[in-house]
Design an enzyme around this catalytic site. Structure first.
Site, PDB file in Angstrom:
ATOM      1  N   PRO A   2      56.467  49.169  32.220  1.00 42.82           N
ATOM      2  CA  PRO A   2      56.069  50.411  31.566  1.00 42.82           C
ATOM      3  C   PRO A   2      55.501  51.413  32.562  1.00 42.82           C
ATOM      4  O   PRO A   2      54.746  51.057  33.467  1.00 42.82           O
ATOM      5  CB  PRO A   2      54.990  49.952  30.580  1.00 42.82           C
ATOM      6  CG  PRO A   2      55.295  48.516  30.328  1.00 42.82           C
ATOM      7  CD  PRO A   2      55.833  47.993  31.622  1.00 42.82           C
ATOM      8  N   GLU A   3      55.900  52.673  32.400  1.00 42.45           N
ATOM      9  CA  GLU A   3      55.391  53.736  33.256  1.00 42.45           C
ATOM     10  C   GLU A   3      54.521  54.653  32.408  1.00 42.45           C
ATOM     11  O   GLU A   3      54.174  54.328  31.268  1.00 42.45           O
ATOM     12  CB  GLU A   3      56.557  54.464  33.915  1.00 42.45           C
ATOM     13  CG  GLU A   3      57.410  53.537  34.782  1.00 42.45           C
ATOM     14  CD  GLU A   3      58.586  54.232  35.467  1.00 42.45           C
ATOM     15  OE1 GLU A   3      58.487  55.446  35.731  1.00 42.45           O
ATOM     16  OE2 GLU A   3      59.602  53.558  35.727  1.00 42.45           O
ATOM     17  N   LYS A  61      49.483  54.290  35.046  1.00 37.51           N
ATOM     18  CA  LYS A  61      49.931  53.134  34.280  1.00 37.51           C
ATOM     19  C   LYS A  61      48.770  52.292  33.750  1.00 37.51           C
ATOM     20  O   LYS A  61      48.997  51.243  33.150  1.00 37.51           O
ATOM     21  CB  LYS A  61      50.834  52.256  35.157  1.00 37.51           C
ATOM     22  CG  LYS A  61      52.043  52.993  35.726  1.00 37.51           C
ATOM     23  CD  LYS A  61      52.819  52.105  36.677  1.00 37.51           C
ATOM     24  CE  LYS A  61      53.922  52.869  37.390  1.00 37.51           C
ATOM     25  NZ  LYS A  61      54.679  52.018  38.324  1.00 37.51           N
ATOM     26  N   HIS A 104      53.765  34.500  22.732  1.00 39.17           N
ATOM     27  CA  HIS A 104      53.114  34.694  24.025  1.00 39.17           C
ATOM     28  C   HIS A 104      51.769  35.410  23.875  1.00 39.17           C
ATOM     29  O   HIS A 104      51.372  36.192  24.744  1.00 39.17           O
ATOM     30  CB  HIS A 104      54.040  35.479  24.952  1.00 39.17           C
ATOM     31  CG  HIS A 104      55.370  34.820  25.160  1.00 39.17           C
ATOM     32  ND1 HIS A 104      55.515  33.655  25.896  1.00 39.17           N
ATOM     33  CD2 HIS A 104      56.612  35.141  24.698  1.00 39.17           C
ATOM     34  CE1 HIS A 104      56.793  33.293  25.889  1.00 39.17           C
ATOM     35  NE2 HIS A 104      57.478  34.171  25.187  1.00 39.17           N
ATOM     36  N   ARG A 128      55.544  37.408  30.509  1.00 39.79           N
ATOM     37  CA  ARG A 128      55.629  37.053  31.924  1.00 39.79           C
ATOM     38  C   ARG A 128      54.270  36.906  32.600  1.00 39.79           C
ATOM     39  O   ARG A 128      54.198  36.523  33.775  1.00 39.79           O
ATOM     40  CB  ARG A 128      56.473  38.100  32.654  1.00 39.79           C
ATOM     41  CG  ARG A 128      57.904  38.170  32.109  1.00 39.79           C
ATOM     42  CD  ARG A 128      58.714  39.276  32.748  1.00 39.79           C
ATOM     43  NE  ARG A 128      60.054  39.362  32.195  1.00 39.79           N
ATOM     44  CZ  ARG A 128      60.917  40.330  32.456  1.00 39.79           C
ATOM     45  NH1 ARG A 128      60.580  41.317  33.282  1.00 39.79           N
ATOM     46  NH2 ARG A 128      62.106  40.332  31.911  1.00 39.79           N
ATOM     47  N   ARG A 295      64.850  46.973  44.612  1.00 39.50           N
ATOM     48  CA  ARG A 295      65.167  47.490  43.291  1.00 39.50           C
ATOM     49  C   ARG A 295      66.463  48.289  43.401  1.00 39.50           C
ATOM     50  O   ARG A 295      67.227  48.111  44.333  1.00 39.50           O
ATOM     51  CB  ARG A 295      64.039  48.396  42.780  1.00 39.50           C
ATOM     52  CG  ARG A 295      62.671  47.753  42.759  1.00 39.50           C
ATOM     53  CD  ARG A 295      61.641  48.696  42.185  1.00 39.50           C
ATOM     54  NE  ARG A 295      60.429  48.713  42.983  1.00 39.50           N
ATOM     55  CZ  ARG A 295      59.360  49.416  42.691  1.00 39.50           C
ATOM     56  NH1 ARG A 295      59.345  50.180  41.631  1.00 39.50           N
ATOM     57  NH2 ARG A 295      58.298  49.383  43.470  1.00 39.50           N
TER      58      ARG A 295
END
Length: 312
Positions: A2-3, A61, A104, A128, A295
């Site tokens: 997420p940005e 962020k 999770h 994650r 990337r």
């Protein structure tokens, strides 16, 4: 990951549902979720209990919930906040306390019942486990230029992120200061945009989108940028992030959602990122994908010509 737009969508949702609520208790279900809280899960939970959540704030962020204490003097600014970074898959979700636990689920924060509001809890879900929560001190914000700390936490930032630069959507953002920093840095312009000490909140997706809109290649040396080109990048970043905010951010999968569990739709409007070999929406040339910092970087080979002297 997420940005800025995605984190701002989450912040706005938290503002709606958690501002003014008082924490009853916090449960840490996976210690990795609070690994940055150095004194451990029990202290994390203990420092949240009984605290009232003030309007959430964000820089880049990161987002944080300033915490008021019943023992604080009337009108005193908060001294601590719950700081959150979503990592790659973190979600902050609100809902009815009795709903089924997510697979999770890492942290659950229950609030005391407010007779005027529906019961709810706040959950940190992170598949994650790259994201994290911590309770940390608030310190004066050198970036905002505020006259002084206010009772709602304005003028304060969490100590671990005091070095983070202002983001393009902040009133305190200084485009001239960024231009001067870019000229000194001597690196590629995309690498500079990802440097959170120069400009915060811009990640891989929105860097590619801003540079496409500004018609500049990602490897353009920062020391060669003109003031007008730097301003064009900033305007492009502001425009693309504003457009993403309007549709809830960018969701490529189910990992990024807002506090109600809903996905954003800006993926449908991306002009460069993820569009390898698809026609450029301006000139029709196929979008190019390059390897960049482990990337990908996407650009139009016609609208964004590679500079003769590139920096990576």
């Amino acid at each position: 990951m997420p940005e800025l737009p995605e984190v701002e969508v989450v912040r706005a949702g938290l503002d709606r549902w958690t501002t003014g609520r008082t924490v009853e208790k916090a449960e840490v279900l996976h210690p990795r979720a609070v690994r940055r809280h150095e004194t451990g899960p029990a202290d994390f939970a203990g420092r949240l209990a009984g605290r009232t959540v003030l309007p959430p704030r964000r820089r880049g962020k990161y987002l944080w919930l300033p915490l008021a204490d019943p023992a604080d003097a009337a009108g005193a600014p908060p001294s601590e906040a719950l700081l959150a970074h979503l990592g790659m898959s973190g979600q902050l979700l609100v809902g009815a306390p009795g709903r089924e636990a997510q697979k999770h689920l890492r942290v659950r924060i229950a609030f005391t019942d407010d007779p005027a509001a529906d019961p709810l809890d706040l959950r940190f879900v992170d598949q994650r486990t790259f994201g994290h929560l911590m309770v940390t001190d608030l310190v004066p914000d050198a970036v905002s230029g505020a006259a002084g700390p206010a009772p709602d936490g304005t003028g304060l930032v969490p100590a671990p992120i005091v070095h983070i630069a202002a983001d393009p959507l902040e009133a305190a953002f200084d485009g001239d200061a960024l231009y001067r920093a870019l000229r000194r840095r001597k690196t590629g312009v995309k690498r500079a945009l990802l440097d959170q000490s120069l400009i915060s909140g811009v990640g891989n997706i929105y860097a590619d989108e801003a540079l496409w809109r500004a018609r500049l290649h990602w490897a353009r040396p920062t020391e060669t940028l003109t003031r007008a080109e730097a301003a064009r990048i900033v305007r492009a970043a502001q425009d693309v992030m504003g457009a993403a905010l309007a549709v809830g951010g960018t969701s490529f999968d189910s990992l990024y959602v807002n506090v109600d569990g809903e996905s954003g739709y800006f993926e449908r409007s991306l002009d460069a990122y993820g569009r390898r070999d698809e026609p450029c929406r301006r000139c029709g040339a196929p979008i190019r994908r390059d390897e960049f910092m482990n990337r990908s970087s996407y650009s139009c080979p016609v609208c964004q010509p590679r500079p003769r002297r590139a920096r990576y």
